[in-house]
Scaffold this active site. Structure first.
Site, short mmCIF file in Angstrom:
data_model
loop_
_atom_site.label_atom_id
_atom_site.label_comp_id
_atom_site.label_asym_id
_atom_site.label_seq_id
_atom_site.Cartn_x
_atom_site.Cartn_y
_atom_site.Cartn_z
N THR A 55 0.81 -1.22 0.00
CA THR A 55 0.00 0.00 0.00
C THR A 55 0.84 1.27 0.00
OG1 THR A 55 -0.16 0.11 2.42
CG2 THR A 55 -1.83 -1.19 1.27
N ASP A 56 0.15 2.37 -0.32
CA ASP A 56 0.78 3.68 -0.21
C ASP A 56 0.51 4.23 1.20
OD1 ASP A 56 -1.88 4.59 -0.21
OD2 ASP A 56 -1.79 5.33 -2.28
N ALA A 57 0.85 5.46 1.42
CA ALA A 57 0.70 6.06 2.75
C ALA A 57 -0.76 6.12 3.21
CB ALA A 57 1.31 7.46 2.78
N GLY A 58 -1.70 6.07 2.27
CA GLY A 58 -3.12 6.13 2.62
C GLY A 58 -3.76 4.76 2.82
N ILE A 71 -3.94 2.41 0.53
CA ILE A 71 -4.50 1.96 -0.75
C ILE A 71 -3.42 1.20 -1.51
CG2 ILE A 71 -5.48 2.74 -2.96
CD1 ILE A 71 -7.29 3.31 -0.54
#
Length: 145
Positions: free
Chosen positions: A25-28, A30
């Site tokens: 995932t990314d920082a969010g 997602i």
């Protein structure tokens, strides 16, 4: 390679479960778009492994590899941290040295991403070679149109 009388890929679609981990995932939270391609790669590898075709054995024994020649991906909805995903793989065509596949990545039956991929059989020198006869014989009965 000799296959048993029963084709282990007799079903029209192969299913492979994937869990989304923090690293995907990314920082969010997602899933990063390129990681869907990794999920699809894992599912293709497991489909072939279940049929008795191991990448390492093909490389060491026959001197061949399966390499992505073309890929397109359509993204519909995001996958998120901890999601349980199902990657379905269907063989849609065979060429002399290629295999066409459609893959769908779903969460609880909802399609998140669709991948169309052509993989090519290549020799150690990177040049195309014919698909091995036993691989062709395994994939031919399950081709979906």
């Amino acid at each position: 390679m000799t296959l048993t009388a029963m084709n282990p890929l007799a079903a029209p679609q192969h299913h492979h479960p994937i869990r989304v981990y923090y690293e995907d995932t990314d920082a969010g939270g997602i899933v990063y778009y390129a990681n869907y391609l990794k999920f699809a790669e894992r599912a293709r590898t497991e489909m072939l492994r279940e049929a008795g075709f191991h990448h390492s054995a093909m490389m060491q024994g026959d001197g061949i590899m399966l390499a992505v020649r073309r890929v397109t991906a359509d993204y519909f909805r995001p996958a998120k941290l901890d999601d349980a995903l199902d990657v379905t793989t269907s063989v849609t065509g065979l060429g002399a040295a290629t295999v066409d596949l459609d893959q769908s990545i779903r969460r609880e039956g909802v399609e998140l991403c669709r991948v169309h991929v052509t993989i090519a059989c290549v020799g150690r020198d990177g040049r195309p070679v014919r698909l091995p006869a036993d691989l062709r014989a395994t994939l031919t009965p399950i081709i979906q149109s």
